[in-house]
Design a protein around this motif. Structure first.
Motif, PDB file in Angstrom:
ATOM      1  N   THR A 171      57.654  47.937  28.250  1.00 13.79           N
ATOM      2  CA  THR A 171      58.742  48.611  28.960  1.00 13.79           C
ATOM      3  C   THR A 171      59.882  49.058  28.226  1.00 13.79           C
ATOM      4  OG1 THR A 171      57.709  47.475  30.876  1.00 13.79           O
ATOM      5  CG2 THR A 171      59.723  48.314  31.364  1.00 13.79           C
ATOM      6  N   ALA A 172      60.460  47.792  27.557  1.00 14.96           N
ATOM      7  CA  ALA A 172      61.569  47.779  26.529  1.00 14.96           C
ATOM      8  C   ALA A 172      61.588  49.046  25.837  1.00 14.96           C
ATOM      9  CB  ALA A 172      61.881  46.582  26.234  1.00 14.96           C
ATOM     10  N   ASP A 173      60.257  48.870  24.933  1.00 15.76           N
ATOM     11  CA  ASP A 173      60.016  49.906  23.929  1.00 15.76           C
ATOM     12  C   ASP A 173      60.146  51.232  24.371  1.00 15.76           C
ATOM     13  OD1 ASP A 173      60.097  48.146  22.063  1.00 15.76           O
ATOM     14  OD2 ASP A 173      57.908  48.297  21.506  1.00 15.76           O
ATOM     15  N   VAL A 174      59.382  51.615  25.439  1.00 18.78           N
ATOM     16  CA  VAL A 174      59.161  53.015  26.085  1.00 18.78           C
ATOM     17  C   VAL A 174      60.625  53.341  26.512  1.00 18.78           C
ATOM     18  CG1 VAL A 174      58.522  54.315  28.543  1.00 18.78           C
ATOM     19  CG2 VAL A 174      56.908  52.840  27.046  1.00 18.78           C
ATOM     20  N   ARG A 175      61.457  52.588  27.005  1.00 22.32           N
ATOM     21  CA  ARG A 175      62.879  52.866  27.357  1.00 22.32           C
ATOM     22  C   ARG A 175      63.645  53.156  25.996  1.00 22.32           C
ATOM     23  NH1 ARG A 175      66.620  49.658  31.790  1.00 22.32           N
ATOM     24  NH2 ARG A 175      68.163  51.205  31.773  1.00 22.32           N
ATOM     25  N   ASP A 176      63.702  52.428  25.099  1.00 19.09           N
ATOM     26  CA  ASP A 176      64.296  52.530  23.815  1.00 19.09           C
ATOM     27  C   ASP A 176      63.899  53.671  23.120  1.00 19.09           C
ATOM     28  OD1 ASP A 176      65.567  51.726  21.523  1.00 19.09           O
ATOM     29  OD2 ASP A 176      63.747  50.706  20.788  1.00 19.09           O
ATOM     30  N   LEU A 177      62.552  53.959  22.936  1.00 19.07           N
ATOM     31  CA  LEU A 177      62.070  55.251  22.293  1.00 19.07           C
ATOM     32  C   LEU A 177      62.132  56.435  23.035  1.00 19.07           C
ATOM     33  CD1 LEU A 177      59.007  53.429  20.913  1.00 19.07           C
ATOM     34  CD2 LEU A 177      60.895  54.160  19.417  1.00 19.07           C
ATOM     35  N   PHE A 178      61.816  56.269  24.292  1.00 17.79           N
ATOM     36  CA  PHE A 178      61.785  57.689  25.136  1.00 17.79           C
ATOM     37  C   PHE A 178      62.530  57.702  26.122  1.00 17.79           C
ATOM     38  CE2 PHE A 178      57.429  56.372  23.466  1.00 17.79           C
ATOM     39  CZ  PHE A 178      57.509  57.288  22.298  1.00 17.79           C
ATOM     40  N   ALA A 179      63.593  56.638  26.347  1.00 22.21           N
ATOM     41  CA  ALA A 179      64.575  57.004  27.389  1.00 22.21           C
ATOM     42  C   ALA A 179      63.952  57.026  28.847  1.00 22.21           C
ATOM     43  CB  ALA A 179      65.811  57.781  26.844  1.00 22.21           C
ATOM     44  N   TYR A 180      62.855  56.404  29.025  1.00 22.17           N
ATOM     45  CA  TYR A 180      62.178  56.642  30.219  1.00 22.17           C
ATOM     46  C   TYR A 180      61.896  55.563  30.986  1.00 22.17           C
ATOM     47  CZ  TYR A 180      58.362  58.192  33.304  1.00 22.17           C
ATOM     48  OH  TYR A 180      57.641  58.638  34.358  1.00 22.17           O
ATOM     49  N   GLU A 181      62.042  55.552  32.401  1.00 22.50           N
ATOM     50  CA  GLU A 181      61.723  54.233  33.218  1.00 22.50           C
ATOM     51  C   GLU A 181      60.625  54.567  34.235  1.00 22.50           C
ATOM     52  OE1 GLU A 181      64.279  50.821  34.244  1.00 22.50           O
ATOM     53  OE2 GLU A 181      65.688  52.624  34.457  1.00 22.50           O
ATOM     54  N   ALA A 182      59.524  53.993  34.506  1.00 21.47           N
ATOM     55  CA  ALA A 182      58.242  54.558  35.229  1.00 21.47           C
ATOM     56  C   ALA A 182      58.658  54.371  36.840  1.00 21.47           C
ATOM     57  CB  ALA A 182      57.166  53.813  35.022  1.00 21.47           C
ATOM     58  N   LEU A 187      54.033  59.469  27.514  1.00 23.51           N
ATOM     59  CA  LEU A 187      52.585  59.529  26.630  1.00 23.51           C
ATOM     60  C   LEU A 187      51.852  60.706  26.852  1.00 23.51           C
ATOM     61  CD1 LEU A 187      51.371  56.010  25.929  1.00 23.51           C
ATOM     62  CD2 LEU A 187      52.970  57.353  24.782  1.00 23.51           C
ATOM     63  N   SER A 188      52.115  61.580  27.874  1.00 25.84           N
ATOM     64  CA  SER A 188      51.601  62.745  27.936  1.00 25.84           C
ATOM     65  C   SER A 188      52.510  63.914  27.637  1.00 25.84           C
ATOM     66  CB  SER A 188      51.244  63.289  29.446  1.00 25.84           C
ATOM     67  OG  SER A 188      52.240  62.698  30.366  1.00 25.84           O
ATOM     68  N   HIS A 189      53.462  63.505  26.855  1.00 28.03           N
ATOM     69  CA  HIS A 189      54.830  64.388  26.388  1.00 28.03           C
ATOM     70  C   HIS A 189      55.118  64.098  25.035  1.00 28.03           C
ATOM     71  CE1 HIS A 189      57.517  67.359  27.411  1.00 28.03           C
ATOM     72  NE2 HIS A 189      58.613  66.577  26.782  1.00 28.03           N
ATOM     73  N   PHE A 190      55.847  65.284  24.431  1.00 26.96           N
ATOM     74  CA  PHE A 190      56.139  64.739  23.254  1.00 26.96           C
ATOM     75  C   PHE A 190      57.697  65.431  22.902  1.00 26.96           C
ATOM     76  CE2 PHE A 190      53.677  68.401  22.657  1.00 26.96           C
ATOM     77  CZ  PHE A 190      54.668  69.130  21.744  1.00 26.96           C
ATOM     78  N   SER A 191      58.270  65.154  21.825  1.00 19.73           N
ATOM     79  CA  SER A 191      59.384  65.903  21.152  1.00 19.73           C
ATOM     80  C   SER A 191      59.471  65.920  19.837  1.00 19.73           C
ATOM     81  CB  SER A 191      60.628  65.094  21.742  1.00 19.73           C
ATOM     82  OG  SER A 191      61.773  65.443  20.894  1.00 19.73           O
ATOM     83  N   GLU A 192      59.695  67.096  19.360  1.00 19.76           N
ATOM     84  CA  GLU A 192      59.663  67.295  18.004  1.00 19.76           C
ATOM     85  C   GLU A 192      60.664  66.093  17.025  1.00 19.76           C
ATOM     86  OE1 GLU A 192      59.923  71.203  16.722  1.00 19.76           O
ATOM     87  OE2 GLU A 192      58.172  71.940  18.119  1.00 19.76           O
ATOM     88  N   ASP A 193      61.577  65.787  17.902  1.00 21.91           N
ATOM     89  CA  ASP A 193      62.493  64.815  17.342  1.00 21.91           C
ATOM     90  C   ASP A 193      62.157  63.343  17.416  1.00 21.91           C
ATOM     91  OD1 ASP A 193      64.178  66.985  16.769  1.00 21.91           O
ATOM     92  OD2 ASP A 193      64.840  67.075  18.755  1.00 21.91           O
ATOM     93  N   ASP A 194      61.027  63.030  17.884  1.00 22.51           N
ATOM     94  CA  ASP A 194      60.306  61.542  18.049  1.00 22.51           C
ATOM     95  C   ASP A 194      60.686  60.884  16.722  1.00 22.51           C
ATOM     96  OD1 ASP A 194      60.049  61.645  20.798  1.00 22.51           O
ATOM     97  OD2 ASP A 194      57.785  62.363  20.448  1.00 22.51           O
ATOM     98  N   PRO A 195      60.844  59.633  16.967  1.00 22.66           N
ATOM     99  CA  PRO A 195      60.830  58.553  15.724  1.00 22.66           C
ATOM    100  C   PRO A 195      59.514  58.541  15.402  1.00 22.66           C
ATOM    101  CG  PRO A 195      60.777  57.311  17.842  1.00 22.66           C
ATOM    102  CD  PRO A 195      61.377  58.918  18.331  1.00 22.66           C
ATOM    103  N   ASP A 196      59.517  58.457  14.190  1.00 16.53           N
ATOM    104  CA  ASP A 196      58.167  58.484  13.114  1.00 16.53           C
ATOM    105  C   ASP A 196      58.359  57.333  12.451  1.00 16.53           C
ATOM    106  OD1 ASP A 196      56.156  59.432  11.339  1.00 16.53           O
ATOM    107  OD2 ASP A 196      56.712  61.227  11.654  1.00 16.53           O
ATOM    108  N   GLU A 197      57.110  56.663  12.269  1.00 15.66           N
ATOM    109  CA  GLU A 197      57.152  55.418  11.606  1.00 15.66           C
ATOM    110  C   GLU A 197      55.869  55.299  10.797  1.00 15.66           C
ATOM    111  OE1 GLU A 197      57.434  51.668  14.157  1.00 15.66           O
ATOM    112  OE2 GLU A 197      59.883  51.988  14.481  1.00 15.66           O
TER     113      GLU A 197
END
Lengths: 353, 320, 158
Positions: B286-297, B307-317
């Motif tokens: 929950t914390a990671d989803v919020r941190d990475l994708f600014a989303y709260e279910a 996870l059914s969506h993306f952004s070209e600027d997503d973090p890349d590890e």
């Protein structure tokens, strides 16, 4: 060496408990209720692993001693030439000593015996484990408010099937050998024991009377219960119960009597084996057929199976009832499904045929 | 909870059952166990007479809704029940218009195990929940406890206690209990800062107790697959034995399925017979989803699930 | 899990990690092919599994590979923006970052699970990538299974 025969009630002072367990562990494979989280579960005694005899009963049933999960049935290896070698693990032969098993769990062993020894086929690994198990049982001085062994034909100080009985007092344990095997095991720690005083004998007698007189409810008449349960197949009671049931496997896994299993092959190219793992009739996959059809698709059908097996089929087949009143499923069920309520419902109801 | 509140609650349910033409309610009643109310599904006015609400009504009632698809059902919802329903509606498992949601501003749920460990034999009659504290009557004496010290881990960090977008909201709230400042991020980062070996040992110790009973999955409002990956035979990902590989496979993959969907109700941890600290896992995701994708279910209803969506600027590890 | 850990490091045939590499057929697999036809040399540690797209790989495959005895897992697909299916690798990227963080949080050495983007023209980059991941997995030693009470990091000292 006849001290135990002369004085059946022996006292182990609380300060000597560790020394007592060390003495037993030196001679035998000693199994004790080990602490795991806030639960206890039988496992091999180790000096550095804390054990706790205060849970009445221990959170996990003693069936783990007879039915390891998983249990390897056979192994195979394949050598470079493609030759396959099968092997079975050696059967248990050395005496294993289980310390602190409660009356309910020992009663449950008899129900397991019916499945694994007396259905026209003997499970040799089970038999070896059963025969080599010396049970130093423990009376329940403070039974949990959820257990009801007294209603199921037993009581907190029932010694049935035990090799020795332990009764915890404030200052230590009272030990009483009940079989020759139990006496031999206790004698290995004889130097730590002393004969009980008159006062201690009086305390033991008082505890036993109190235990025998425990009455958590009306005793169950299994013949009547078997009849009413068998006649209840279309009773809406089951559907109502099923609305709440989540279908997890807690009740079957903590039940000392439940023994259904699945077989799994854990093969890799060069080695592997077949093992037996606990299964639960509460899971839809338990009866799902290869075609995809499931005769027990609905939760109500699975619940019925569980309780029909416990209270109807077992009695019809002349086997011990499938419930010993340990109360573990009552304590653990997240949906608060209480087997006592089921017993009460069908004990009160006249057969409606 | 004071008795007048339960009377008020029952009367409200009875009125709404009639006025809104509901088939039944999903709510709670006391069970045979202390401090463990159980779900109840009253269809009649009289059957509503056993309904209660108190700080032990932990279980997420949305779990049961899949059994009543397409029917007119009323649900007593806490913040997390409402969020779970929002996710189920978004995933087209439920139709919002079938449901009548009666919101109850949640005071945060209490840790039954913790209370019973500290106060063995405690009964519902001995506890009075009053605002930010609990009054316990034990053998004639009154003990006062801070409510926040006895909240379940998921409830300690919950900042969505009052359900939003409901058809009616119980007013006044049952209790006026203050929220804490904590969040999953603080819990999770304190674990994340431990040396790797200690973290491995922590999870090994927690999960060594797992018996694969699947109570955590079955109590979860968002685990609704007809056939779980645990039961898949082609391929057979895992087997039934509670061995470390199977246990790890199950919990990590379940968490991956919960990513961006978990509403952090804590029902899984509450149902676990072994009291495994599952909030360390669902809190992390929950914390990671919020941190990475600014989303709260269940809160960000207009944004697509991460996870059914993306952004070209997503973090890349990627490696390197 | 792996019997290789028992081999003495000083023996003539020292332990080499086993790395399962899931390669997308449009970019990374072609990149591996190019490394081969260019006769580039890289450590023989990988077992390549051809997949249609990096997004085909889920946490199931990665954890199952480790359960089945792999010491490391590599998932490789097209560079972001170049996916044959337009968005597969972008969806995969979100999934992988969460999984990578979760595994590392639970104490699995982070070197074991790696993601990398390799195009069909990057033969040299592919060879370099395999060298790099081999070194990284070597540094943490054989994988001995999940949820070990003695942890993970000490594996390197085996």
């Amino acid at each position: 060496m006849n001290r135990l025969a002369e004085h059946p009630l022996q006292i182990l002072d609380a300060k000597d408990l560790t020394a007592f367990m060390d003495a037993l562990a030196a001679g035998f494979d000693l199994q004790v209720p080990l602490v795991a989280g806030d639960a206890t579960r039988f496992g091999p005694y180790r000096k550095d692993a804390p054990c706790d005899f205060s849970q009445t009963p221990p959170a996990h049933p003693a069936k783990t001693l007879l039915l390891p999960n998983p249990e390897v049935l056979f192994r195979y290896t394949k050598d470079a030439g493609g030759r396959i070698t099968l092997s079975e693990d050696p059967l248990d032969a050395d005496l294993r000593v289980a310390l602190g098993v409660r009356a309910c769990d020992v009663r449950a062993f008899e129900a397991l015996d019916a499945v694994f020894l007396r259905r026209g086929r003997v499970d040799t690994a089970y038999q070896a484990r059963r025969d080599s198990l010396c049970i130093l049982g423990m009376g329940c001085v403070a039974p949990s408010p959820l257990c009801f062994c007294d209603r199921m034909g037993s009581h907190p100080f029932d010694t049935h099937g035990m090799d020795a009985l332990i009764i915890p007092l404030t200052g230590g344990w009272v030990l009483e050998a009940l079989t020759e095997r139990g006496r031999k095991v206790l004698e290995t720690a004889a130097s730590l024991l002393r004969a009980a005083s008159a006062e201690e004998k009086r305390q033991v007698a008082a505890l036993r009377t109190k235990g025998r007189e425990r009455k958590s409810g009306a005793p169950v008449d299994f013949e009547v219960l078997a009849g009413t349960v068998a006649a209840s197949y279309k009773d809406p009671f089951w559907e109502t119960l099923a609305t709440r049931c989540l279908g997890c496997g807690i009740c079957t896994f903590v039940c000392p009597v439940c023994s259904c299993f699945t077989l799994e092959d854990t093969g890799k190219t060069l080695s592997g084996g077949r093992q037996r793992a606990w299964d639960s009739c509460m899971f839809p996959a338990f009866t799902r057929e290869a075609s995809g059809h499931n005769p027990r698709e609905g939760m109500d059908r699975r619940l019925k199976q569980r309780f029909f097996h416990k209270f109807s089929y077992s009695i019809e087949n002349g086997e011990p009832p499938g419930c010993v009143g340990c109360g573990r499923c009552v304590e653990k069920c997240p949906a608060a499904i209480d087997i006592r309520e089921i017993v009460d419902f069908f004990s009160a109801e006249a057969p409606d045929v | 909870m004071p008795q007048p509140y339960n009377t008020y609650l029952r009367e409200t349910l009875q009125t709404l059952l009639r006025e809104k033409e509901l088939e039944r309610w999903l709510a709670f009643e006391e069970s045979s166990l202390p401090l463990k109310p159980r779900p109840v599904f009253p269809e009649t006015s009289e059957a509503c007479d056993t309904v209660v609400f108190n700080g032990f009504c932990v279980q997420n009632l949305a779990t049961y809704l899949s059994r009543y698809k397409g029917r007119r059902i009323g649900v007593l919802v806490k913040g997390c029940d409402r969020r779970a329903i929002a996710v189920l509606v978004e995933e087209k498992q439920l139709a919002r218009e079938d449901l009548f949601l009666l919101g109850v501003p949640c005071p945060g749920m209490l840790n039954r195990t913790q209370l019973l460990t500290e106060f063995p034999g405690l009964d519902a009659d001995q506890i009075a929940e009053e605002g930010g504290h609990l009054s316990l009557k034990i053998s004639g004496e009154t003990r006062t406890l801070q409510r926040e010290d006895y909240l379940l881990p998921a409830c300690r960090v919950c900042h969505h206690r009052t359900p939003e977008d409901v058809d009616a909201l119980l007013d006044p709230p049952p209790l006026d209990a203050p929220e804490t400042e904590e969040s999953f991020a603080t819990i999770v980062s304190s674990v994340g800062e431990m040396p790797q070996n200690d973290r491995a040992a922590l999870f090994a110790s927690e999960f060594s107790r797992c018996i694969l009973c699947y109570a955590c999955r079955n109590v979860c409002p968002l685990c609704y697959c007809d056939t779980c990956f645990t039961d898949s035979l082609t391929p057979a990902w895992m087997t039934a034995s509670p061995e470390p590989g199977n246990i790890f496979f199950y919990h990590v993959n379940r968490m991956m399925h919960m990513a961006g969907r978990c509403v952090a109700c804590g029902s899984c941890e509450w149902a676990c017979p072994e009291h495994i600290q599952l909030h360390l896992l669902f809190g992390k995701i929950t914390a990671d989803v919020r941190d990475l994708f600014a989303y709260e279910a269940g809160i960000d209803k207009d944004a697509p699930q991460p996870l059914s969506h993306f952004s070209e600027d997503d973090p890349d590890e990627q490696i390197g | 899990m792996s019997d290789f850990g028992k081999l003495d490091q000083n023996m003539p045939n020292p332990w080499q990690p086993k790395i399962v590499a899931f390669l997308c057929r449009w970019c990374s697999y072609a990149g591996a092919d190019l490394a081969g036809v260019s006769r580039l040399s890289y450590p023989p540690t990988t077992r390549v599994i051809l997949v249609p797209c990096s997004s085909r790989i889920s946490s199931y495959h990665i954890i199952k590979a480790l359960m089945a005895g792999a010491d490391g897992v590599l998932v490789s697909g097209c560079h972001p923006g170049d996916c044959h299916y337009l968005t597969g690798n972008l969806l995969a990227r979100r999934k992988f970052i969460l999984l990578k963080r979760l595994l590392s949080y639970m104490g699995v050495a982070e070197q074991r699970v790696q993601f990398a983007w390799v195009s069909a023209s990057e033969g040299e980059e592919f060879a370099a990538l395999i060298k790099e991941i081999t070194e990284k997995v070597k540094a943490v030693g054989p994988f001995r299974g999940f949820l070990r009470k003695d942890g993970e990091a000490d594996a390197a000292t085996l």
